[in-house]
Design an enzyme around this catalytic site. Structure first.
Site, PDB file in Angstrom:
ATOM      1  N   TRP A 159       0.822  -1.209   0.000  1.00 61.49           N
ATOM      2  CA  TRP A 159       0.000   0.000   0.000  1.00 61.49           C
ATOM      3  C   TRP A 159       0.858   1.261   0.000  1.00 61.49           C
ATOM      4  O   TRP A 159       0.511   2.262  -0.648  1.00 61.49           O
ATOM      5  CB  TRP A 159      -0.969  -0.021   1.176  1.00 61.49           C
ATOM      6  CG  TRP A 159      -1.849  -1.230   1.123  1.00 61.49           C
ATOM      7  CD1 TRP A 159      -1.879  -2.274   1.990  1.00 61.49           C
ATOM      8  CD2 TRP A 159      -2.803  -1.556   0.095  1.00 61.49           C
ATOM      9  NE1 TRP A 159      -2.784  -3.216   1.583  1.00 61.49           N
ATOM     10  CE2 TRP A 159      -3.372  -2.807   0.433  1.00 61.49           C
ATOM     11  CE3 TRP A 159      -3.233  -0.903  -1.060  1.00 61.49           C
ATOM     12  CZ2 TRP A 159      -4.349  -3.423  -0.360  1.00 61.49           C
ATOM     13  CZ3 TRP A 159      -4.199  -1.518  -1.846  1.00 61.49           C
ATOM     14  CH2 TRP A 159      -4.748  -2.753  -1.498  1.00 61.49           C
ATOM     15  N   ASP A 177      -1.356   6.673   6.581  1.00 63.77           N
ATOM     16  CA  ASP A 177      -2.465   5.813   6.199  1.00 63.77           C
ATOM     17  C   ASP A 177      -2.667   4.844   7.363  1.00 63.77           C
ATOM     18  O   ASP A 177      -1.867   3.946   7.586  1.00 63.77           O
ATOM     19  CB  ASP A 177      -2.109   5.061   4.912  1.00 63.77           C
ATOM     20  CG  ASP A 177      -3.148   4.022   4.525  1.00 63.77           C
ATOM     21  OD1 ASP A 177      -4.164   3.881   5.235  1.00 63.77           O
ATOM     22  OD2 ASP A 177      -2.924   3.334   3.503  1.00 63.77           O
ATOM     23  N   LYS A 211     -12.060  -1.749   8.163  1.00 63.53           N
ATOM     24  CA  LYS A 211     -11.285  -2.629   9.045  1.00 63.53           C
ATOM     25  C   LYS A 211     -11.782  -2.513  10.490  1.00 63.53           C
ATOM     26  O   LYS A 211     -12.261  -3.481  11.062  1.00 63.53           O
ATOM     27  CB  LYS A 211      -9.799  -2.271   8.997  1.00 63.53           C
ATOM     28  CG  LYS A 211      -9.238  -1.961   7.625  1.00 63.53           C
ATOM     29  CD  LYS A 211      -9.030  -3.196   6.779  1.00 63.53           C
ATOM     30  CE  LYS A 211      -8.256  -2.835   5.514  1.00 63.53           C
ATOM     31  NZ  LYS A 211      -7.966  -4.005   4.676  1.00 63.53           N
TER      32      LYS A 211
END
Length: 365
Positions: free
Chosen positions: A106, A176, A200
């Site tokens: 990511w 992030d 999440k």
């Protein structure tokens, strides 16, 4: 399978488990929200009923995460992947540098997007070590004139997590936090921007939370499309256009659930206990199970591991699925096994997985 309520042991990496209490409350309110005769999904986002839901969610997040007053809380769409673009589009000018710490797929994607707008550089990387660890703070290099320093706080694919964050001084730190936000207390004042997809720990997919320092908004690039400006959403309380109303409602209920569990200190304690029962099986298996991440970088949210050999690993995953364990396959890019133990995954699910792993080892060692 948890026979008490016929719910699977859900270890999906995202969208992931939601608290059963939240799902049950949503079930009760889905047709007739607070006597309005309609669902929250059917209401105008300009209505008083929805406005209360929206503002309460923001207030709860501020309180739980101890967000200072000089930060805006935004509810956006597009996931963290759109933030990979919005951050440099708003804050990285052509020819200007920003530092990215690479700790997994990511962060690589975030760096790739930033290259479209300025000159991002690698401040540190653990790619050569197959992303088994988080770099030491002393290994991270950045310049005082950087637009920002970017990190990914938890790496779902490789199972690593930052235990402490770099001190960047006057250079804004951007994080992030999609996969570990609200799993532990964090000093928000260390960051210029925190962003996170909700799917999440915060709620269902479709909502993206952005926490951004107000002084940065004053410096943001204005020569970009309206919907991609942070100021557009900050100036309108995230109501410039129709927000993902049901997702925000669910997010607010998840935050209420976290409050009822005792807040982030209690949640962190439970997360440590949940991860420990699984890591202990791996560590005491004499190599039958092997963890991917180094011990000092292990994630409390995503436990990544391999089984002794490839055929046994396939058998392990097949038998686990048959036994009611969902989502244990590793990411398609790396294979192996992964147990995602987000906030809403109960301790009993982690204990059940640990027992299953022990039993599987006894049968096949």
């Amino acid at each position: 399978m948890n026979l008490t309520n016929q719910r699977a042991y859900n270890f999906n990496a995202g969208p992931s488990a939601l608290p059963l209490e939240v799902l049950e409350k949503a079930q009760q309110e889905i047709v007739n929200f607070q006597g309005a005769g309609m669902s929250i999904m059917e209401m105008s986002h300009r209505s008083a009923n929805y406005e209360e839901v929206h503002n309460s969610a923001i207030a709860r997040l501020r309180k739980l995460f101890s967000i200072p007053e000089n930060y805006e809380v935004l509810f956006l769409q597009g996931g963290a992947s759109l933030q990979f673009t919005m951050v440099p589009m708003n804050f990285l000018s052509e020819g200007q540098k920003a530092s990215y710490v690479l700790t997994g797929s990511w962060s690589e994607k975030a760096l790739k997007e930033a290259k479209l707008f300025g000159t991002p550089v690698e401040a540190a990387s653990t790619k050569e070590n197959k992303y088994r660890n988080i770099p030491a703070l002393s290994e991270i290099g950045f310049n005082a004139d950087d637009a920002y320093v970017h990190v990914t706080s938890n790496n779902t694919i490789y199972g690593t997590q930052w235990k402490e964050f770099p001190e960047t001084g006057d250079v804004p730190l951007v994080a992030d936090m999609s996969s570990d936000i609200l799993s532990r207390p964090v000093d928000v004042s260390k960051f210029g921007i925190i962003y996170a997809g909700a799917q999440k720990n915060l709620g269902p997919s479709g909502v993206t939370v952005v926490i951004i320092r107000k002084d940065l908004l004053e410096k943001a690039n204005t020569n970009i499309p309206t919907m991609l400006k942070y100021t557009t959403h900050a100036d309108s309380n995230s109501l410039y256009n129709t927000p993902p109303t049901f997702g925000i409602y669910m997010l607010g209920e998840v935050l209420r659930w976290v409050e009822e569990k005792g807040g982030l200190e209690a949640i962190e304690k439970q997360n440590v206990e949940k991860a420990k029962v699984i890591y202990d099986v791996i560590d005491n298996s004499n190599g039958f199970f092997t963890g991917h991440a180094t011990e000092d970088s292990r994630s409390l949210m995503n436990i990544t591991f391999r089984v002794a050999d490839e055929e046994l690993e396939k058998q392990f995953l097949a038998e686990a699925k048959a036994a009611g364990f969902v989502g244990l396959n590793g990411h398609r890019s790396v294979g192996g096994c992964r147990a995602s133990t987000y906030n809403a995954v109960p301790f009993e699910a982690c204990q059940a997985l640990a027992n299953f792993m022990l039993d599987f080892q006894r049968k096949h060692q």
